[in-house]
Write a protein that holds these residues in place. Sequence first.
Motif, PDB file in Angstrom:
ATOM      1  N   PHE A 252      10.433  57.723  66.643  1.00 14.92           N
ATOM      2  CA  PHE A 252      10.003  56.482  67.307  1.00 14.92           C
ATOM      3  C   PHE A 252       9.604  55.404  66.303  1.00 14.92           C
ATOM      4  CE2 PHE A 252       8.903  59.859  70.428  1.00 14.92           C
ATOM      5  CZ  PHE A 252       9.794  59.487  71.414  1.00 14.92           C
TER       6      PHE A 252
ATOM      7  N   HIS B 192       9.868  52.700  62.987  1.00 16.65           N
ATOM      8  CA  HIS B 192      10.769  51.589  62.697  1.00 16.65           C
ATOM      9  C   HIS B 192      11.294  51.704  61.274  1.00 16.65           C
ATOM     10  CE1 HIS B 192      12.526  47.624  62.955  1.00 16.65           C
ATOM     11  NE2 HIS B 192      11.887  47.264  61.852  1.00 16.65           N
TER      12      HIS B 192
ATOM     13  N   ALA C  48       5.667  53.151  64.419  1.00 14.53           N
ATOM     14  CA  ALA C  48       5.910  52.350  65.622  1.00 14.53           C
ATOM     15  C   ALA C  48       6.152  53.282  66.793  1.00 14.53           C
ATOM     16  CB  ALA C  48       7.108  51.440  65.411  1.00 14.53           C
TER      17      ALA C  48
ATOM     18  N   SER D 201       8.941  52.852  69.293  1.00  9.83           N
ATOM     19  CA  SER D 201      10.073  52.192  69.939  1.00  9.83           C
ATOM     20  C   SER D 201      11.210  53.181  70.167  1.00  9.83           C
ATOM     21  CB  SER D 201      10.565  51.020  69.091  1.00  9.83           C
ATOM     22  OG  SER D 201      11.523  51.469  68.166  1.00  9.83           O
ATOM     23  N   LEU D 202      12.063  52.834  71.123  1.00 13.49           N
ATOM     24  CA  LEU D 202      13.196  53.700  71.433  1.00 13.49           C
ATOM     25  C   LEU D 202      14.479  53.205  70.757  1.00 13.49           C
ATOM     26  CD1 LEU D 202      12.473  54.353  75.223  1.00 13.49           C
ATOM     27  CD2 LEU D 202      12.459  56.069  73.418  1.00 13.49           C
ATOM     28  N   ASP D 203      14.320  52.260  69.805  1.00 13.44           N
ATOM     29  CA  ASP D 203      15.485  51.658  69.149  1.00 13.44           C
ATOM     30  C   ASP D 203      16.406  52.694  68.516  1.00 13.44           C
ATOM     31  OD1 ASP D 203      14.405  49.329  69.917  1.00 13.44           O
ATOM     32  OD2 ASP D 203      13.861  48.593  67.911  1.00 13.44           O
TER      33      ASP D 203
END
Lengths: 279, 287
Positions: free
Chosen positions: B37, B39, B49, B51-53
């Motif tokens: 998760f 960055h 971070a 995020s699901l990027d």
Amino acid sequence: MSGPSRTDRRRQRRVSPSSLAWRLLILLLYAFLLAPVIVGLVISFSSANNLAFPPPGWSLKWYAALLENVEFKEGLIFSLQLAVAAMILAVLFGVAVALAATRGRFPGREMLLNLVTLPLITPAVAIGLGLLLVVAPLGLLGSLPVLLGAHVLLTTPFVTRIVAAGISATPPDYEEAAGSLGASPAVRFRRVLLPIILPSIIASAAMSFIISMGETAITLFIIADKATLPVVMFRFVTGRTDPQLAALSVVFMGFTLVAVMVAQSTIGGLGRLAHVAGK
Amino acid sequence: MKIPRRFDFHIALSLPAIGMVVAFFVVPMLVIARVSFDHYVSGGQQLSALSLDNYGSALTDSLSAGAIGRTIYLTAVVTILTMLASYPIAYFLARLQSRWRAMLLTLTVAPLLTAEVVRIYGWIVVLGDNGLVNSALMSSGLIDTPLRLVYNETGTIIALVEILMPYAILTLFSSMITFNLSLEEAAGSLGAGRYRTFVRVTLPLSLPGVAVATLLVVVLTISSYVTPTLLGGGRVFTAAVEVYRQAMEVLNWPLAAALAVLLLLGSGIVLVIYSRLAKRLEMLTYG
């Protein structure tokens, strides 16, 4: 196990067309299984600088080249040390867990077996990456305890599975009989169960040694400058394509074969000892 | 009758192994999940971070998404071929009673003693343009130009089957020798033919072993990247190959972690199916 009876042997001697086809199938499957090893063995004696098969001539120059390759020698020694240490720890951990899971009377025994087996059925790249992410920030890449832990993690499930199967196949009646005659749990294990499951333990130890010696996938992630033999070979095969690697593999096989023969003679020796002790 | 104990000493026996699994397996898995998760900043560096990027790029990026499909296809083909090739040998070995058995067992284990890279090397020699197979086919006049058998998917499949066979054979063999051969003898003495004895006695008894062996082969295929990397010649991209490339070459650890989580989920689903199957088979056999 007793040999086949005389009538069995007579029956086996008759060769029908179906059993001939069956034998041919087995022969072909073995040929497929052994082809790369045999071809590697042949290529190691090639006089050519490439991998042409059949080799145009014969020489020992690739073995001579090995003697001067410090990287290979160090890799072999490091791999042997690691494999022996991992084998000892895996047998200790594995037999203990197998005993707990098969003879214990506490809840969650099934879960215990699954937990120990989990690393075996988890993609090796995930374990390798996970260890990398843990040890790299700590500056422990390539450290011996980390490498040893990874190898024990991977070999213990083999010991646990093989030995647990061996214990499960043994009815608890013998141990219970010994127990009702006053034998303590330790004596019941050492005098009753251990002689029965010893072949499984030795077989699993040999298996563990083999797995550790050949382990590449996880080790590649957590190795630093001091590499194990398979990792050295991985780097070598991507860089060069000459028969020196084949010569190294023959030496590698020689070392592991000796280990297997030691294990096999131990089975025979200890088996006989156990037989005598059993009387 | 067992005398009830307040504390079962067997629990203590399992503690060292549990500690090892937690330190070298459970913790790393949790760290992978966490890092997936994060960055990605630059080589080997990431910002904490949530995020699901990374999952987004793992599933939509054509290379990563294609790698997942390729892994599923390759695993299915390799597993089926490996089991088909391994069962006859295991059955043959388990039935063998002579001194040949020890020798043939050693021959079966011999490929395992050889490092994977070496066997890959052997297959390059066997399947290469001027290798054993092509020179035999060309000198017999069957083909004019050499077949492309290495540095592609064909070579990868052939080598993976051969590399995984000893695992399958040993697993099948050890399950086949635990069930008593006298059961087969009993079936024979009760008038069952060789074929009927196999189908009605041997095959059902060996199914738990088949399930375990299949499980082992599936998982080993999913996670293999040494063979696809070296024998695929850069053309066979599996999920595991991509994890290694991202982690060790690109140094994009968050993306590698996301791919690894997807790989874990995939093999986890297979494992659940198989454990149910194995349990049902066990019930059928022993219940």
